[in-house]
Write a protein that holds these residues in place. Structure first.
Motif, PDB file in Angstrom:
ATOM      1  N   LEU A  84      40.329  50.582   6.758  1.00  0.00           N
ATOM      2  CA  LEU A  84      39.865  51.711   7.081  1.00  0.00           C
ATOM      3  C   LEU A  84      38.396  51.691   6.474  1.00  0.00           C
ATOM      4  O   LEU A  84      37.209  52.029   7.036  1.00  0.00           O
ATOM      5  N   ALA A  85      38.244  51.302   5.092  1.00  0.00           N
ATOM      6  CA  ALA A  85      36.976  51.437   4.637  1.00  0.00           C
ATOM      7  C   ALA A  85      36.039  50.238   5.096  1.00  0.00           C
ATOM      8  O   ALA A  85      34.905  50.567   5.024  1.00  0.00           O
ATOM      9  N   ALA A  86      36.708  49.202   5.397  1.00  0.00           N
ATOM     10  CA  ALA A  86      36.017  48.007   5.739  1.00  0.00           C
ATOM     11  C   ALA A  86      35.303  48.372   7.236  1.00  0.00           C
ATOM     12  O   ALA A  86      34.089  47.622   7.288  1.00  0.00           O
ATOM     13  N   ILE A  87      36.192  48.853   8.139  1.00  0.00           N
ATOM     14  CA  ILE A  87      35.467  49.111   9.504  1.00  0.00           C
ATOM     15  C   ILE A  87      34.620  50.067   9.784  1.00  0.00           C
ATOM     16  O   ILE A  87      33.867  50.506  10.851  1.00  0.00           O
ATOM     17  N   ALA A  88      34.662  51.278   8.772  1.00  0.00           N
ATOM     18  CA  ALA A  88      33.911  52.479   8.660  1.00  0.00           C
ATOM     19  C   ALA A  88      32.377  52.265   9.350  1.00  0.00           C
ATOM     20  O   ALA A  88      32.053  53.017  10.248  1.00  0.00           O
ATOM     21  N   PRO A  89      31.703  51.499   8.952  1.00  0.00           N
ATOM     22  CA  PRO A  89      30.271  51.478   9.435  1.00  0.00           C
ATOM     23  C   PRO A  89      30.224  50.725  10.788  1.00  0.00           C
ATOM     24  O   PRO A  89      29.235  50.973  11.467  1.00  0.00           O
ATOM     25  N   ALA A  90      31.557  50.430  11.436  1.00  0.00           N
ATOM     26  CA  ALA A  90      31.522  49.755  12.695  1.00  0.00           C
ATOM     27  C   ALA A  90      31.428  50.995  13.808  1.00  0.00           C
ATOM     28  O   ALA A  90      31.623  50.579  14.728  1.00  0.00           O
ATOM     29  N   VAL A  91      32.030  52.048  13.212  1.00  0.00           N
ATOM     30  CA  VAL A  91      32.564  53.018  14.086  1.00  0.00           C
ATOM     31  C   VAL A  91      31.582  54.072  14.370  1.00  0.00           C
ATOM     32  O   VAL A  91      31.074  54.855  13.219  1.00  0.00           O
ATOM     33  N   GLY A  92      30.759  53.916  15.448  1.00  0.00           N
ATOM     34  CA  GLY A  92      29.604  54.828  16.070  1.00  0.00           C
ATOM     35  C   GLY A  92      30.339  56.071  16.827  1.00  0.00           C
ATOM     36  O   GLY A  92      31.605  55.956  17.440  1.00  0.00           O
ATOM     37  N   PRO A  93      29.475  56.916  17.565  1.00  0.00           N
ATOM     38  CA  PRO A  93      29.792  57.782  18.589  1.00  0.00           C
ATOM     39  C   PRO A  93      30.423  57.275  19.663  1.00  0.00           C
ATOM     40  O   PRO A  93      31.367  57.852  19.964  1.00  0.00           O
ATOM     41  N   GLY A  94      30.037  55.878  20.145  1.00  0.00           N
ATOM     42  CA  GLY A  94      30.708  55.496  21.309  1.00  0.00           C
ATOM     43  C   GLY A  94      31.735  54.431  21.058  1.00  0.00           C
ATOM     44  O   GLY A  94      32.248  53.895  22.139  1.00  0.00           O
ATOM     45  N   SER A  95      32.079  54.031  19.827  1.00  0.00           N
ATOM     46  CA  SER A  95      32.997  53.048  19.422  1.00  0.00           C
ATOM     47  C   SER A  95      34.348  53.737  19.803  1.00  0.00           C
ATOM     48  O   SER A  95      34.612  54.605  19.805  1.00  0.00           O
ATOM     49  N   ARG A  96      35.208  52.662  20.141  1.00  0.00           N
ATOM     50  CA  ARG A  96      36.742  52.790  20.091  1.00  0.00           C
ATOM     51  C   ARG A  96      37.400  51.749  19.331  1.00  0.00           C
ATOM     52  O   ARG A  96      37.098  50.904  19.318  1.00  0.00           O
ATOM     53  N   VAL A  97      38.587  52.488  18.573  1.00  0.00           N
ATOM     54  CA  VAL A  97      39.421  51.461  17.650  1.00  0.00           C
ATOM     55  C   VAL A  97      40.569  51.189  18.381  1.00  0.00           C
ATOM     56  O   VAL A  97      41.207  52.319  18.954  1.00  0.00           O
ATOM     57  N   LEU A  98      40.953  49.990  18.626  1.00  0.00           N
ATOM     58  CA  LEU A  98      42.141  49.773  19.298  1.00  0.00           C
ATOM     59  C   LEU A  98      43.059  49.043  18.135  1.00  0.00           C
ATOM     60  O   LEU A  98      42.993  47.725  17.744  1.00  0.00           O
ATOM     61  N   PRO A  99      44.134  49.756  17.620  1.00  0.00           N
ATOM     62  CA  PRO A  99      45.182  49.217  16.780  1.00  0.00           C
ATOM     63  C   PRO A  99      46.210  48.474  17.245  1.00  0.00           C
ATOM     64  O   PRO A  99      46.634  48.817  18.444  1.00  0.00           O
ATOM     65  N   LEU A 100      46.545  47.274  16.961  1.00  0.00           N
ATOM     66  CA  LEU A 100      47.605  46.683  17.208  1.00  0.00           C
ATOM     67  C   LEU A 100      48.777  46.586  16.505  1.00  0.00           C
ATOM     68  O   LEU A 100      49.609  45.594  16.014  1.00  0.00           O
ATOM     69  N   LEU A 101      48.742  47.448  15.461  1.00  0.00           N
ATOM     70  CA  LEU A 101      49.919  47.635  14.349  1.00  0.00           C
ATOM     71  C   LEU A 101      51.206  47.864  15.020  1.00  0.00           C
ATOM     72  O   LEU A 101      51.296  48.590  16.138  1.00  0.00           O
ATOM     73  N   ASN A 102      52.182  47.705  14.339  1.00  0.00           N
ATOM     74  CA  ASN A 102      53.581  47.836  14.846  1.00  0.00           C
ATOM     75  C   ASN A 102      53.884  49.440  14.384  1.00  0.00           C
ATOM     76  O   ASN A 102      53.255  49.865  13.397  1.00  0.00           O
ATOM     77  N   GLY A 103      54.522  50.150  15.187  1.00  0.00           N
ATOM     78  CA  GLY A 103      55.030  51.470  14.821  1.00  0.00           C
ATOM     79  C   GLY A 103      54.028  52.528  15.472  1.00  0.00           C
ATOM     80  O   GLY A 103      53.137  52.368  16.254  1.00  0.00           O
ATOM     81  N   LEU A 104      54.293  53.791  14.647  1.00  0.00           N
ATOM     82  CA  LEU A 104      53.239  54.754  15.285  1.00  0.00           C
ATOM     83  C   LEU A 104      52.926  55.379  14.171  1.00  0.00           C
ATOM     84  O   LEU A 104      51.611  56.365  14.402  1.00  0.00           O
ATOM     85  N   ARG A 105      52.840  55.320  12.931  1.00  0.00           N
ATOM     86  CA  ARG A 105      52.412  56.092  11.697  1.00  0.00           C
ATOM     87  C   ARG A 105      50.989  55.935  11.482  1.00  0.00           C
ATOM     88  O   ARG A 105      50.334  56.931  10.956  1.00  0.00           O
ATOM     89  N   HIS A 106      50.525  55.060  11.744  1.00  0.00           N
ATOM     90  CA  HIS A 106      49.112  54.653  11.678  1.00  0.00           C
ATOM     91  C   HIS A 106      48.178  55.439  12.550  1.00  0.00           C
ATOM     92  O   HIS A 106      46.858  55.754  12.070  1.00  0.00           O
ATOM     93  N   LEU A 107      48.580  55.994  13.494  1.00  0.00           N
ATOM     94  CA  LEU A 107      47.711  56.757  14.554  1.00  0.00           C
ATOM     95  C   LEU A 107      47.329  58.041  13.708  1.00  0.00           C
ATOM     96  O   LEU A 107      46.083  58.514  13.830  1.00  0.00           O
ATOM     97  N   ASP A 108      48.188  58.740  13.083  1.00  0.00           N
ATOM     98  CA  ASP A 108      47.581  59.886  12.138  1.00  0.00           C
ATOM     99  C   ASP A 108      46.437  59.566  11.291  1.00  0.00           C
ATOM    100  O   ASP A 108      45.646  60.281  11.058  1.00  0.00           O
TER     101      ASP A 108
END
Length: 303
Positions: A84-108
């Motif tokens: 999260l800390a590493a990608i924070a500068p990459a997330v702008g108003p129009g950015s979308r994060v697509l997680p491919l992690l297993n499970g669901l807990r990471h969404l929160d």
């Protein structure tokens, strides 16, 4: 489309390579040692669907205000805080994060960090491993990526074509959380049983009670999904049971491979989270709980 892939482990490297093939501008954010290897040798993928070998854009950090259109998040659950800390500068108003992690807990966790509107739902079906020389080996045939918006999102109309153009099996789901639950129930069963029994599906099925135990464990996971409001569809259940009970199958969870090499597992993110959700609904889960206890004892022994 400008895509940032967090990490160039097996999964991120595979799908990142396929996005490069289809014309997206892909950068890989990696640790210095991995960056040095990629700069020297390029990214190399060996697959029955076609090999890939080419130089790729490699980054070891992002300066502030470096937004990307799409951030593909493929880290292990226990590396999520660092990611999260590493990608924070990459997330702008129009950015979308697509997680491919297993499970669901990471969404929160992602919703809290970046806002739910910027976080897509996603999952993948693929068996890949990072070779000692840094190349990626794709094992078997499936190489499926499924994505979708968790709420109406007009931005997806701009991003979806680039994802759908990648030379893999890409699916855009209108019921992405249901799709994530389908994989969650299947993967939890696969991880629970192969770790508990320390063997492949074929090894388990070869024993007198193996098939019945696999079915029972999957039924526990499906009961949790149903109680959470995401009952597994009959077709998906049939497909999962067929895979989980195939005689001679070499299939085993990546969690078992982590266990066998003495690495940290995703026990809490997968089994622990599923069990907690089941307990909230009063569901009896003896096999899932046995597997989680087995893995927790292993994790305690590592400290």
């Amino acid at each position: 489309m400008r895509v940032l892939v967090l990490g160039a482990g097996a999964t991120g490297a595979y799908f990142g390579a396929r996005l490069v093939q289809s014309g997206s501008a892909v950068s890989f954010l990696v640790r210095p040692a991995r960056a040095e290897l990629l700069r020297r040798d390029g990214l190399r993928v060996s697959s029955s669907h076609g090999d890939f070998a080419a130089p790729v854009d490699v980054l070891t950090h992002l300066p502030a205000g470096s937004p990307f259109d799409l951030i593909l998040l493929t880290c292990k659950a226990h590396d999520l805080d660092t990611a999260l800390a590493a990608i924070a500068p990459a997330v702008g108003p129009g950015s979308r994060v697509l997680p491919l992690l297993n499970g669901l807990r990471h969404l929160d966790v992602l919703d809290q960090a970046f806002g739910a509107a910027r976080v897509l739902g996603g999952l993948c079906h693929i068996s890949v491993t990072l070779q000692p020389d840094g190349s990626v080996l794709h094992m078997g045939q499936p190489h499926r990526l499924t994505f979708g918006a968790r709420a109406p999102d007009p931005r997806l109309a701009d991003l979806a074509p680039a994802l759908l153009a990648a030379p893999v099996e890409v699916r855009q789901s209108q019921r992405i959380i249901d799709a994530m639950w389908e994989k969650f129930a299947f993967l939890a069963t696969l991880a629970a049983m192969t770790c508990l029994m320390r063997g492949s599906i074929g090894d388990i099925v070869a024993t007198p009670d193996g098939t019945a135990l696999l079915r029972r464990c999957y039924a526990e996971a499906c009961a949790v999904a149903a109680a959470a409001g995401h009952a597994i569809a009959a077709a998906a259940r049939d497909e999962a049971v067929a895979i989980l009970t195939t005689a001679g199958s070499p299939l085993k969870a990546s969690m078992l491979r982590d266990l066998q090499r003495g690495a940290t597992t995703e026990c809490e993110h997968i089994l622990g989270d599923l069990i907690a959700r089941g307990c909230a609904h009063g569901i009896d889960m003896p096999l899932l709980c046995s597997a989680a206890t087995h893995l927790r004892v292993y994790e305690l022994g590592k400290t």
